[in-house]
Design an enzyme around this catalytic site. Structure first.
Site, PDB file in Angstrom:
ATOM      1  N   GLY A 111       0.844  -1.200   0.000  1.00 37.88           N
ATOM      2  CA  GLY A 111       0.000   0.000   0.000  1.00 37.88           C
ATOM      3  C   GLY A 111       0.871   1.239   0.000  1.00 37.88           C
ATOM      4  O   GLY A 111       1.951   1.241   0.604  1.00 37.88           O
ATOM      5  N   GLN A 112       0.414   2.279  -0.680  1.00 36.07           N
ATOM      6  CA  GLN A 112       1.218   3.510  -0.745  1.00 36.07           C
ATOM      7  C   GLN A 112       1.557   4.022   0.657  1.00 36.07           C
ATOM      8  O   GLN A 112       2.683   4.414   0.936  1.00 36.07           O
ATOM      9  CB  GLN A 112       0.459   4.604  -1.507  1.00 36.07           C
ATOM     10  N   HIS A 175      -2.688  -8.570  -0.164  1.00 34.66           N
ATOM     11  CA  HIS A 175      -2.653  -8.426  -1.622  1.00 34.66           C
ATOM     12  C   HIS A 175      -1.652  -9.443  -2.152  1.00 34.66           C
ATOM     13  O   HIS A 175      -0.490  -9.437  -1.740  1.00 34.66           O
ATOM     14  CB  HIS A 175      -2.235  -7.006  -2.026  1.00 34.66           C
ATOM     15  N   ASN A 291       2.077   8.841 -13.583  1.00 32.31           N
ATOM     16  CA  ASN A 291       2.929   8.370 -14.673  1.00 32.31           C
ATOM     17  C   ASN A 291       2.216   8.575 -16.020  1.00 32.31           C
ATOM     18  O   ASN A 291       1.125   9.158 -16.066  1.00 32.31           O
ATOM     19  CB  ASN A 291       3.346   6.907 -14.449  1.00 32.31           C
ATOM     20  N   HIS A 341       6.192  11.157 -13.723  1.00 35.94           N
ATOM     21  CA  HIS A 341       7.360  10.279 -13.823  1.00 35.94           C
ATOM     22  C   HIS A 341       7.131   9.195 -14.856  1.00 35.94           C
ATOM     23  O   HIS A 341       6.020   8.697 -15.025  1.00 35.94           O
ATOM     24  CB  HIS A 341       7.749   9.681 -12.468  1.00 35.94           C
ATOM     25  N   ASP A 439       6.013   4.893  -5.572  1.00 38.56           N
ATOM     26  CA  ASP A 439       5.741   5.505  -4.262  1.00 38.56           C
ATOM     27  C   ASP A 439       6.998   6.160  -3.696  1.00 38.56           C
ATOM     28  O   ASP A 439       6.940   7.229  -3.083  1.00 38.56           O
ATOM     29  CB  ASP A 439       5.256   4.446  -3.255  1.00 38.56           C
TER      30      ASP A 439
HETATM   31  P1  8BR Z   1       3.547  -0.138 -16.507  1.00 35.90           P
HETATM   32  O1  8BR Z   1       3.511  -1.568 -16.164  1.00 35.90           O
HETATM   33  O2  8BR Z   1       4.426   0.207 -17.633  1.00 35.90           O
HETATM   34  O3  8BR Z   1       3.786   0.716 -15.267  1.00 35.90           O
HETATM   35  O4  8BR Z   1       2.103   0.276 -17.057  1.00 35.90           O
HETATM   36  C1  8BR Z   1       0.952  -0.448 -16.764  1.00 35.90           C
HETATM   37  C2  8BR Z   1      -0.140   0.440 -16.369  1.00 35.90           C
HETATM   38  O5  8BR Z   1      -1.323  -0.320 -16.180  1.00 35.90           O
HETATM   39  C3  8BR Z   1       0.184   1.111 -15.088  1.00 35.90           C
HETATM   40  O6  8BR Z   1      -0.005   2.483 -15.196  1.00 35.90           O
HETATM   41  C4  8BR Z   1      -0.802   0.508 -14.172  1.00 35.90           C
HETATM   42  O7  8BR Z   1      -1.103   1.511 -13.235  1.00 35.90           O
HETATM   43  C5  8BR Z   1      -1.970   0.158 -15.053  1.00 35.90           C
HETATM   44  N1  8BR Z   1      -3.019  -0.735 -14.525  1.00 35.90           N
HETATM   45  C6  8BR Z   1      -3.246  -1.174 -13.273  1.00 35.90           C
HETATM   46 BR1  8BR Z   1      -2.147  -0.991 -11.858  1.00 35.90          BR
HETATM   47  N2  8BR Z   1      -4.368  -1.877 -13.122  1.00 35.90           N
HETATM   48  C7  8BR Z   1      -4.906  -1.898 -14.346  1.00 35.90           C
HETATM   49  C8  8BR Z   1      -6.095  -2.465 -14.832  1.00 35.90           C
HETATM   50  N3  8BR Z   1      -6.962  -3.091 -14.036  1.00 35.90           N
HETATM   51  N4  8BR Z   1      -6.339  -2.329 -16.149  1.00 35.90           N
HETATM   52  C9  8BR Z   1      -5.479  -1.702 -16.951  1.00 35.90           C
HETATM   53  N5  8BR Z   1      -4.336  -1.139 -16.538  1.00 35.90           N
HETATM   54  C10 8BR Z   1      -4.041  -1.214 -15.251  1.00 35.90           C
HETATM   55  P1  8BR Z   2       4.817   3.479 -11.569  1.00 33.05           P
HETATM   56  O1  8BR Z   2       4.648   2.073 -11.103  1.00 33.05           O
HETATM   57  O2  8BR Z   2       3.995   4.464 -10.819  1.00 33.05           O
HETATM   58  O3  8BR Z   2       4.752   3.654 -13.058  1.00 33.05           O
HETATM   59  O4  8BR Z   2       6.315   3.888 -11.166  1.00 33.05           O
HETATM   60  C1  8BR Z   2       7.352   3.188 -11.663  1.00 33.05           C
HETATM   61  C2  8BR Z   2       8.506   4.121 -11.934  1.00 33.05           C
HETATM   62  O5  8BR Z   2       9.663   3.460 -11.483  1.00 33.05           O
HETATM   63  C3  8BR Z   2       8.728   4.408 -13.415  1.00 33.05           C
HETATM   64  O6  8BR Z   2       8.089   5.584 -13.815  1.00 33.05           O
HETATM   65  C4  8BR Z   2      10.242   4.531 -13.511  1.00 33.05           C
HETATM   66  O7  8BR Z   2      10.607   5.897 -13.432  1.00 33.05           O
HETATM   67  C5  8BR Z   2      10.767   3.825 -12.266  1.00 33.05           C
HETATM   68  N1  8BR Z   2      11.560   2.624 -12.565  1.00 33.05           N
HETATM   69  C6  8BR Z   2      11.181   1.429 -13.083  1.00 33.05           C
HETATM   70 BR1  8BR Z   2       9.474   0.933 -13.554  1.00 33.05          BR
HETATM   71  N2  8BR Z   2      12.186   0.559 -13.233  1.00 33.05           N
HETATM   72  C7  8BR Z   2      13.267   1.208 -12.788  1.00 33.05           C
HETATM   73  C8  8BR Z   2      14.628   0.841 -12.691  1.00 33.05           C
HETATM   74  N3  8BR Z   2      15.037  -0.360 -13.101  1.00 33.05           N
HETATM   75  N4  8BR Z   2      15.500   1.744 -12.192  1.00 33.05           N
HETATM   76  C9  8BR Z   2      15.074   2.947 -11.788  1.00 33.05           C
HETATM   77  N5  8BR Z   2      13.773   3.364 -11.858  1.00 33.05           N
HETATM   78  C10 8BR Z   2      12.878   2.508 -12.353  1.00 33.05           C
HETATM   79  C1  GLC Z   3      -1.040  -0.666  -4.523  1.00 35.56           C
HETATM   80  C2  GLC Z   3      -1.274  -2.124  -4.152  1.00 35.56           C
HETATM   81  C3  GLC Z   3      -0.323  -2.583  -3.089  1.00 35.56           C
HETATM   82  C4  GLC Z   3       1.115  -2.255  -3.474  1.00 35.56           C
HETATM   83  C5  GLC Z   3       1.255  -0.804  -3.905  1.00 35.56           C
HETATM   84  C6  GLC Z   3       2.636  -0.540  -4.468  1.00 35.56           C
HETATM   85  O1  GLC Z   3      -1.351   0.150  -3.437  1.00 35.56           O
HETATM   86  O2  GLC Z   3      -2.604  -2.287  -3.685  1.00 35.56           O
HETATM   87  O3  GLC Z   3      -0.476  -3.957  -2.888  1.00 35.56           O
HETATM   88  O4  GLC Z   3       1.959  -2.487  -2.398  1.00 35.56           O
HETATM   89  O5  GLC Z   3       0.299  -0.467  -4.886  1.00 35.56           O
HETATM   90  O6  GLC Z   3       2.740   0.724  -4.989  1.00 35.56           O
END
Ligand code: 8BR
Ligand code: 8BR
Ligand code: GLC
Length: 458
Positions: A111-112, A175, A291, A341, A439
């Site tokens: 969780g965040q 989770h 993002n 980001h 996070d």
């Molecule tokens: P990345 O794996 O490159 O981060 O992109 C996948 C995206 O799908 C993320 O922004 C993630 O937040 C999103 N996502 C999530 Br979490 N749950 C989803 C869902 N139920 N349906 C579609 N996309 C989802």
């Molecule tokens: P979200 O799940 O909210 O998209 O956040 C993931 C973020 O983590 C990405 O936007 C990216 O900037 C960072 N990230 C990822 Br994914 N993989 C990484 C890596 N191998 N090294 C550093 N940053 C990373």
């Molecule tokens: C969401 C998910 C949680 C996870 C977190 C990571 O809050 O519910 O399980 O730890 O994202 O960012």
């Protein structure tokens, strides 16, 4: 190298000022992440016995929530096939039982709120007050030591105690995280990058259950607070969002009256009605973090379909399209700070100016790289271990585009009446885990920025 020097001095400045950040309120989602690293043979066997054809249907289109085992396995395959994250609520008890029996390799804070509490309080030493919907013994044991507090009412008096001292014996909110590395194969599917599928067997966070202490004593809880980070609204649906968002709105009113800046960690919100309702609340926040997928989804509900498509059609994401989208969002809502980001770079659009905005982004990028490299960061000095991770080379074109379009220099430009700050990030080639990096980025940048603003030595 210019960026190496900027990284080094930003880190020193934030480290030197972090104690000035003030106490941070974190609400609302905390849970237990039960992490399972997927294995090919095991997964294939499970798919076969659940009925391969039925399972594969869901690998092409995610269900809205998980009601049976084929939906669970199909959703995992959906994630693997695309290398994309997804999270769904698991409704059925028999599927929850199946997941528990399947088991896990490790239990982690989730969780965040939980993740940020351990980072800010447990690693940076910044005092935090956390909302934990259910405090079981297991949930409590996942909190690091340090200035992390939860409110507890005893004979009518509100006290702040460490979660381990709460002794609540409440439910476990679990989770199930199914992680896979880049190249993971199952049948003829191959993961284009590492990622995870999350099945939330959790009625509390999914409904944004707000504890009685936070409903009844919020003003008292935030008396000594100087910053707030709000998260966990992403799982709401059009059926259940009204009541929780009313509570959030009341909380924001109190925070704004007290002059406490609040950041919203957006997170992917699949339900469009909820996304629109959150957008309507955005003006009450100081800051928002998102993002590329999340920014595109916001553009969609704002009627900016063309811009939404543009955001998802380039790799790395076109920074001029991102800036246009951020300007539209800032102008529509009045939010003062937008932190974007993506894989490779971050941008912050602010209605105020100063290098401290960029420096806080640099600090957060270093923290993210340290988290990717080490898995768990145990002290602020660990973060410096990411200094040797190279700055992402691919992003040179992004920087050039920003210089050309907005005259950006050393990561700072002026666009309309806003400041635009940019940083190229350090990318770890083989990250330990991807859960919680977003996070880490958002909380380090927001809190780091206020540490610098409130500090005397920057
Ligand atoms: P990345 O794996 O490159 O981060 O992109 C996948 C995206 O799908 C993320 O922004 C993630 O937040 C999103 N996502 C999530 Br979490 N749950 C989803 C869902 N139920 N349906 C579609 N996309 C989802
Ligand atoms: P979200 O799940 O909210 O998209 O956040 C993931 C973020 O983590 C990405 O936007 C990216 O900037 C960072 N990230 C990822 Br994914 N993989 C990484 C890596 N191998 N090294 C550093 N940053 C990373
Ligand atoms: C969401 C998910 C949680 C996870 C977190 C990571 O809050 O519910 O399980 O730890 O994202 O960012």
């Amino acid at each position: 190298m210019v960026w190496d020097n900027l990284y080094a001095s930003a880190f020193e400045r934030v480290r030197g000022n972090i104690s000035n950040a003030g106490r941070v309120l974190l609400a609302y989602n905390t849970n237990i992440d039960a992490v399972k690293y997927l294995e090919r043979k095991d997964l294939e066997k499970r798919v076969e016995s659940a009925g391969k054809d039925e399972v594969l249907r869901y690998a092409d289109g995610l269900p809205k929530r998980i009601e049976n085992i084929p939906q669970l396995l199909g959703s995992i395959l959906w994630s693997i096939k695309r290398g994309k994250a997804a999270e769904l609520f698991v409704e059925s008890c028999s599927t929850r039982f199946y997941m528990r029996q399947w088991g896990w390799d490790e239990l982690r804070m989730g969780g965040q709120v939980g993740i940020m509490a351990n980072l800010l309080g447990g690693v940076y030493g910044v005092p935090v007050i956390a909302h934990v919907p259910q405090l079981s013994g297991l949930q409590a044991s996942l909190f690091k030591d340090g200035p992390i507090y939860v409110p507890k009412v005893e004979s009518g008096k509100l006290k702040l105690v460490h979660p381990k001292e709460f002794a609540g014996d409440e439910e476990n909110c679990i989770h199930h995280i199914y992680e896979f590395p880049r190249g993971f194969t199952v049948f003829d599917l191959e993961a284009p990058r590492e990622n995870r599928f999350i099945g939330s067997a959790d009625d509390y966070n999914s409904n944004v259950y707000v504890r009685p202490e936070f409903r009844e004593r919020f003003e008292e809880i935030v008396e000594s607070v100087e910053l707030a980070i709000i998260s966990g609204l992403q799982a709401l649906t059009k059926e259940n969002y009204r009541e929780p968002l009313e509570i959030v709105e009341e909380h924001l009113k109190v925070l704004n009256e007290k002059g406490i800046p609040a950041h919203l960690e957006f997170a992917f919100t699949p339900d469009e009605t909820v996304r629109k309702a959150i957008l309507d609340l955005l003006g009450k926040f100081w800051s928002v973090g998102l993002n590329e997928v999340e920014l595109a989804s916001v553009m969609e509900v704002m009627g900016e379909k063309g811009l939404a498509e543009k955001l998802l059609s380039h790799d790395p994401v076109d920074p001029v399209a991102v800036t246009e989208a951020m300007l539209k969002l800032a102008e529509k809502t009045g939010v003062k700070r937008i932190h974007f980001h993506t894989y490779g770079y971050y941008l912050a659009l602010t209605d105020y100016k100063g290098e401290f905005v960029r420096d806080a982004l640099l600090f957060s990028a270093l923290a993210a790289a340290a988290k990717a490299k080490l898995g768990d960061v145990s002290s602020i000095d660990d973060i410096v271990k990411a200094m040797d991770v190279p700055v992402n080379e691919k992003v040179k074109a992004v920087e050039d585009a920003l210089s050309k379009e907005y005259g950006m220099k050393d990561g700072i430009a002026e666009v309309n009446s806003y400041q635009l700050a940019f940083v190229p990030t350090k990318i770890v080639a083989k990250p330990k885990s991807t859960v919680g990096i977003g996070d880490t980025i958002s909380s380090s940048a927001f809190v780091g920025e206020f540490a610098l603003r409130r500090g005397k030595t920057f």
